[in-house]
Design an enzyme around this catalytic site. Structure first.
Site: not given
Length: 185
Positions: A64, A72, A106
């Site tokens: 990330r 999104e 992540r």
């Protein structure tokens, strides 16, 4: 028998020490204080405008991008943001300055590909928000660069800033919970 040092020689020795200390301090400032390590690999997949996968000899790593929040996939500019990150990183060798991990597990890091900071590139192109809530996780010099890049993109109405009122991803997720998928693994 032994060489005598004049007072000028002692001063030069002190000068060398001061120069050495200055160099060490400069290096300490330049190196990322928050970095937990460096990862190098090939970018094999781009999930959205702020998440990608790095292929390494021992497996894959989901990364990330630190301190940015991209739209999104279903959100306005979501596809454009993903495409922008694809252009910066996909298929390239990337160096990740690992800062930790996020709440989804992540790896959180600053990603460099083709000599570019991909997160900073996303902000410059108006493809992401500077995630001020997590800015403290970044070295201070990057926070300054990231904030300035977003300000400039806003002022120039670049990318998502061309919209009169772009909705940050967190607000969009609250309004559209059915579109939010779990983090890619």
């Amino acid at each position: 028998m032994y060489p005598r040092f004049s007072s000028g020689s002692r001063r030069r020795g002190g000068h060398y020490l001061a120069t050495f200390v200055s160099a060490v301090m400069l290096l300490a400032w330049w190196l990322p204080a928050a970095a937990q390590g460096i990862v190098v690999g090939q970018v094999s997949r781009v999930h959205d405008g702020d998440t990608l996968t790095i292929a390494q000899h021992d497996g894959e790593l989901l990364v990330r991008l630190a301190a940015i929040d991209a739209p999104e996939a279903e959100q306005p500019f979501g596809s454009a943001s993903r495409d922008s990150l694809v252009g910066c990183a996909l298929g390239r060798t990337a160096v990740v300055e690992v800062l930790g991990s996020d709440r989804h597990g992540r790896t959180l890091g600053i990603v460099f590909a083709a000599d570019q900071d991909c997160g900073l590139n996303q902000l410059r192109k108006g493809m992401a928000w500077f995630y001020r809530q997590y800015a403290h996780e970044q070295p201070s010099r990057r926070r300054i660069d990231y904030a300035a890049a977003e300000r400039l993109a806003r002022r120039q109405r670049t990318g998502l800033w061309a919209d009169d009122a772009p909705l940050p991803p967190a607000a969009w997720r609250q309004q559209n919970p059915r579109f939010v998928a779990p983090a890619p693994r």
